[in-house]
Every structure is written in C-alpha cells, then in structure tokens.
Design an enzyme around this catalytic site. Structure first.
Site, PDB file in Angstrom:
ATOM      1  N   GLU A  86      -5.337  -8.013  -1.574  1.00 11.25           N
ATOM      2  CA  GLU A  86      -6.054  -7.941  -0.294  1.00 11.25           C
ATOM      3  C   GLU A  86      -7.519  -7.660  -0.568  1.00 11.25           C
ATOM      4  O   GLU A  86      -7.847  -6.773  -1.375  1.00 11.25           O
ATOM      5  CB  GLU A  86      -5.520  -6.817   0.614  1.00 11.25           C
ATOM      6  CG  GLU A  86      -4.233  -7.134   1.296  1.00 11.25           C
ATOM      7  CD  GLU A  86      -3.806  -6.075   2.299  1.00 11.25           C
ATOM      8  OE1 GLU A  86      -4.685  -5.480   2.968  1.00 11.25           O
ATOM      9  OE2 GLU A  86      -2.594  -5.836   2.411  1.00 11.25           O
TER      10      GLU A  86
ATOM     11  N   GLU B 155       0.826  -1.219   0.000  1.00  9.96           N
ATOM     12  CA  GLU B 155       0.000   0.000   0.000  1.00  9.96           C
ATOM     13  C   GLU B 155       0.855   1.261   0.000  1.00  9.96           C
ATOM     14  O   GLU B 155       0.739   2.141   0.863  1.00  9.96           O
ATOM     15  CB  GLU B 155      -0.953  -0.018   1.192  1.00  9.96           C
ATOM     16  CG  GLU B 155      -1.969  -1.141   1.094  1.00  9.96           C
ATOM     17  CD  GLU B 155      -3.098  -1.068   2.097  1.00  9.96           C
ATOM     18  OE1 GLU B 155      -2.919  -0.464   3.168  1.00  9.96           O
ATOM     19  OE2 GLU B 155      -4.185  -1.608   1.809  1.00  9.96           O
TER      20      GLU B 155
HETATM   21  C1  BG6 Z   1      -4.495  -3.052   4.660  1.00 13.56           C
HETATM   22  C2  BG6 Z   1      -3.166  -3.490   5.201  1.00 13.56           C
HETATM   23  O1  BG6 Z   1      -4.545  -1.693   4.729  1.00 13.56           O
HETATM   24  O2  BG6 Z   1      -5.648  -3.433   5.317  1.00 13.56           O
HETATM   25  C3  BG6 Z   1      -3.212  -4.666   6.153  1.00 13.56           C
HETATM   26  O3  BG6 Z   1      -2.257  -3.751   4.167  1.00 13.56           O
HETATM   27  C4  BG6 Z   1      -4.438  -4.527   7.031  1.00 13.56           C
HETATM   28  O4  BG6 Z   1      -2.000  -4.723   6.851  1.00 13.56           O
HETATM   29  C5  BG6 Z   1      -5.676  -4.561   6.155  1.00 13.56           C
HETATM   30  O5  BG6 Z   1      -4.502  -5.456   8.044  1.00 13.56           O
HETATM   31  C6  BG6 Z   1      -6.988  -4.557   6.896  1.00 13.56           C
HETATM   32  O6  BG6 Z   1      -7.045  -3.489   7.775  1.00 13.56           O
HETATM   33  P1  BG6 Z   1      -7.330  -3.683   9.308  1.00 13.56           P
HETATM   34  O7  BG6 Z   1      -7.127  -2.369   9.878  1.00 13.56           O
HETATM   35  O8  BG6 Z   1      -8.720  -4.171   9.391  1.00 13.56           O
HETATM   36  O9  BG6 Z   1      -6.350  -4.692   9.799  1.00 13.56           O
END
Ligand code: BG6
Length: 478
Positions: free
Chosen positions: A377, A176
């Site tokens: 993701e 990111e």
């Molecule tokens: C992304 C990151 O922004 O979102 C992850 O790359 C992160 O590291 C994921 O865990 C989900 O966000 P969160 O805050 O729910 O863990």
C-alpha cells in the site's frame, strides 16, 4: 541495466469491504465494516451496535465492484497490472464466522474474480482478512480476544487455500496486523467493541483484552502458514505491517532513545513474531510494565516458530516525528499522531509526504529481515475534480513518481524489492473517514460521499502515466 528487476510485480491494491458493496447479497453476513457510519476529515466514523435505521453506511454499496468486477479488472489489465492485491470478505464465505460449512455462493464470486484476473495474466495477491471480521463474532465473543476465533479463522483460511491452490500463490493472512497494538485497532482489526465506544477514533480500550486478541491473531497467522504449506508448498505467505516511519524531532539523546523504542514497538514487534517466530525481548518488558500475561503454552511457542512468513510487506503512507523533549502540536488531522516535520509537506488530510522515508524504510526492513519485500500500500488520498470529462491529477503523479524513484534508489542500495501495489488503484471508500472524496485511484468513480452518482469509471491522467511506468518497467517516470 534496468532499475527494476525483470518480473517486478507492478499493480494496485484494494480491500473487499471498501470496493464490493452488495453487503447483503450472495448470502453475505454483516462484517465490522458494515456497521461503520460515514465520517469526514476530523469527524470520526461512528460505530453502531448493528445496522441501525437513519444512518448512512458507505461500505454497504461502496463502488459496487461486486457487479462491476469485469469492467474494473479490464481497466487494470489496460494499465498493464502484473498483480492485483484484493481481499476476500470473510462474511461472504462464513457469514457469521462460526459455521461448519462455507457459503458456496460467496466462493463462486471469488472464483469468478480470480479467473478474470488470471485471464489477463494478473497475479492475485490475496489478503485473507482485511477489516472484515464477522460482526456476529464481535457480539458473541468480543472478536479476537476469544481463542475460538483462531479455529474459525483457520477454517476460513484453509478453505480459501484449498480452493485457490494452483491459482493464487501470494497470501497475506492479515492486513496491517500491528494496528491492533493500539486502541485504534480494537474494532476493525480485533473485533472488540467495549461498552462506551462510540466512534472509530476514540475507542474505549482494555489493554489486556486487546493483547489477548493480538496474540490470538499472531497464532492464527502462524497456524495458517503451517496448514498452507501442507496444502501447497509453493504458496508464499507475507506479513503486512502498517509502517509509520518514526523520526526523532530533535537530536536530544532522550529523543533518539524514545524513537528507537517506539519504532521497535510500533513497526517491528508483529513482524518480528511473524518473521522470526517469537516475541522479541522488548515486548516482554512492555508486557511486564502493563501486567499483560499472554499465557503462551509450549504448543503456542512452537506454532509461532514453525509458522513464519516468507516475505515482508507493508503499507507506507507517511513518516511522523516523535519527541519527549519538544513541545509542539501533532500533525493536524493525522489519525496516526506524531509531531509536525518542518521539512515535509502534508496531504489535504494532514498526512506528511515523505518519499525519502520510503527509501530509508526499505533499507531498514531489509536489513532486519533479509527476505523479499513488497510495498502493498502506498498512495495519495486527494480531492479530484472532473473537468470536461477528464481528471488532471498531477499531484498524484508527483507523489507516486517520487515514491517510485525512492524504490529505485532502495533497489540500487541492494534491497530485494519484488513488487508494488499502489493503494486504491480504483477510487474506493476511505477506511479512516468513510469518505468517497478522499480518492487514491488511477480510475475515477463517479460517486460522492453519500454514494450518489452514476458510478461511471473515468481514466485519470495518472492512469495513462502508470501504464507507461509499467510498460517501461519503471524506466519512464516523467
Ligand atoms: C490502510 C488500510 O491503513 O490505509 C486501508 O489498510 C486504507 O484499508 C488505507 O484505506 C488508506 O487509509 P484511508 O483512511 O485514507 O482510507
């Protein structure tokens, strides 16, 4: 004809700091993730200046993957994973970041993890830096704002590229990367800790310093690609963008223009640099307005031009509405901000759920970059309940079902989508809140927000569902 191409890379994604634990074992140094205290929904994570007595730091123990990786990878294999996105903890390899020689014990751990994946024919997809910058570099030089970090990073990255040549093909230099365009990215992406910063969500910002860091990150990524191609021309490098899809809240022409520009800035600027090898025109108007001078030398420009990526990857969790004409509250609890979209439901953490937005985004990014795309993701953070030793998570199955349908639609549209790694395939520590109860996994981990519990792994209903999805190459979703 199947809806997903043969060899489609189905799998899951994690980051070292959110799963490994063992923060002080194997010669590991302290990383930025190690000084972030647990928060909660709407209670921001405190950032401490080093590790302090009396605080609970959830990433220190996480889910103990450092010791359970064999068992966990066996579960990924049971689901049929073709790919596993993992990151390497920078401070396991270079504990302070500026050492000349790597820590062999750290490398041995990743040798073992990678070999374990290969044993099951699971392709490792490696993020070189995922919120794990050595804290020493924060203290010594305000992280990425100092040019020396480029060399430290390239030394670290080339060490990995040499070590895992022939074993790892897909590399993401940064997670990111575009988050550093915003104050939220100061600490974990940029390693910048300005005086007065207390917590993750309200960081004291120095826009000029931050853009220095952003530019150094982009140059480091390009240098890594250039060096990597020398080490092994078959390596494939990808950008990784936090894609927050933007919609205008009204059809007022001012809103259309506003969202167009916001989208360029937030979602496209970094990938334009990493895919096209130069800053786009709209970046220069922003720099001018903010009196930012990147001091790009001819050599820097050439580096950016030569070190472009081969494929595009992004995280996709949500879309947001924006407007300059419409007065309304932001989406409750959503750290990414934005106005509420009346057509969308939200997760328990206030993140809008928008599978159609994924089809739209896939088309949009493919139209722009015309290269293979991976979703690295995507997923639903939700509270799970254990009932008679089982976890019934139809909400997660529905979320993933709808997003995978959207992927199939985008492929039908002609998008060259080659893989999907669902986030937090095993429950892990939330990045934004530090909670354990915000769970994304197919595999439940018996630990609570204070790190208490047996750590036992339990297959959720979604585990069996995803196994079928993979087995049928995305044909069976119900
Ligand atoms: C992304 C990151 O922004 O979102 C992850 O790359 C992160 O590291 C994921 O865990 C989900 O966000 P969160 O805050 O729910 O863990």
């Amino acid at each position: 004809m199947t809806r997903f191409p043969d060899g489609f890379l189905w799998g899951g994604a994690t980051a070292a700091n959110q799963i490994e634990g063992a923060y002080d074992q194997g010669g590991k140094g302290i990383s930025v993730a190690d000084v972030m205290v647990a928060g909660e929904h709407n209670v921001p994570r405190i950032i401490t200046d080093g590790i302090k007595e009396g605080y609970y730091y959830p990433n220190h123990t996480a889910i103990d993957f450092y010791h359970t990786y064999k068992e966990d990878i066996a579960l990924f294999a049971e689901m049929g994973f073709k790919v596993f996105r993992m990151s390497i903890g920078w401070t396991r390899i270079f504990p302070n970041g500026d050492e000349e020689e790597p820590n062999e014990e750290g490398l041995k751990f990743y040798d073992a993890v990678i070999d374990e994946l290969l044993k099951y024919d699971i392709e490792p997809l490696v993020t070189i830096s995922h919120d794990e910058l050595p804290f020493y570099l924060v203290k010594k030089m305000q992280g990425w704002s100092d040019k020396r970090v480029i060399d430290y990073y390239v030394r670290y990255a080339t060490c990995l590229l040499n070590r895992y040549k022939g074993k790892v093909k897909y590399w993401l230099p940064f997670n990111e990367v575009n988050n550093l365009e915003f104050p939220l990215g100061n600490f974990i992406q940029g390693g910048i800790l300005n005086e007065g910063t207390v917590d993750f969500e309200n960081q004291v910002d120095d826009v000029k310093l931050r853009w220095k860091a952003m530019n150094n990150v982009l140059i480091a990524a390009a240098k890594t690609v250039i060096e990597g191609r020398k080490i092994d021309p078959s390596f494939r490098f990808g950008t990784m963008i936090c894609h927050i899809t933007e919609y205008p809240r009204t059809c007022h022409p001012e809103d259309i223009l506003h969202v167009f520009r916001e989208d360029q800035f937030r979602n496209e600027l970094c990938s334009d640099v990493m895919m096209f090898g130069e800053y786009p025109y709209y970046a220069y108007s922003y720099f001018k307005e903010n009196d930012i001078d990147l001091e790009l030398s001819d050599e820097d420009r050439l580096t950016l031009k030569k070190g472009t990526c081969d494929f595009y990857t992004f995280s996709y969790y949500q879309s947001v509405c924006e407007s300059v004409t419409y007065e309304e509250k932001t989406v409750k609890g959503n750290i990414m901000g934005g106005l509420k979209n009346p057509y969308l439901e939200e997760s328990e953490w206030g993140w809008p759920i928008d599978p159609v937005g994924l089809r739209y985004t896939l088309n949009k990014v493919y139209d722009r970059y015309r290269c293979p795309i991976m979703i690295t993701e995507n997923g639903l953070g939700a509270i799970d309940k254990v009932e008679d030793g089982k976890i019934h998570d139809p909400y997660r199955i529905k979320y993933l079902h709808d997003h995978i349908e959207a992927m199939a639609d985008a492929i039908k549209d002609g998008v060259d989508l080659i893989g999907y790694t669902s986030w937090g395939c095993i429950d892990l520590i939330s990045m934004s809140t530090g909670e354990m109860k915000k769970r994304y996994g197919f595999i439940y981990v018996d630990l609570d927000n204070q790190g208490k519990g047996s750590g036992k792994r339990i297959r959720k209903d979604s585990f069996y569902w995803y196994k079928k999805v993979i087995e049928s190459n995305g044909e069976i979703l119900d």
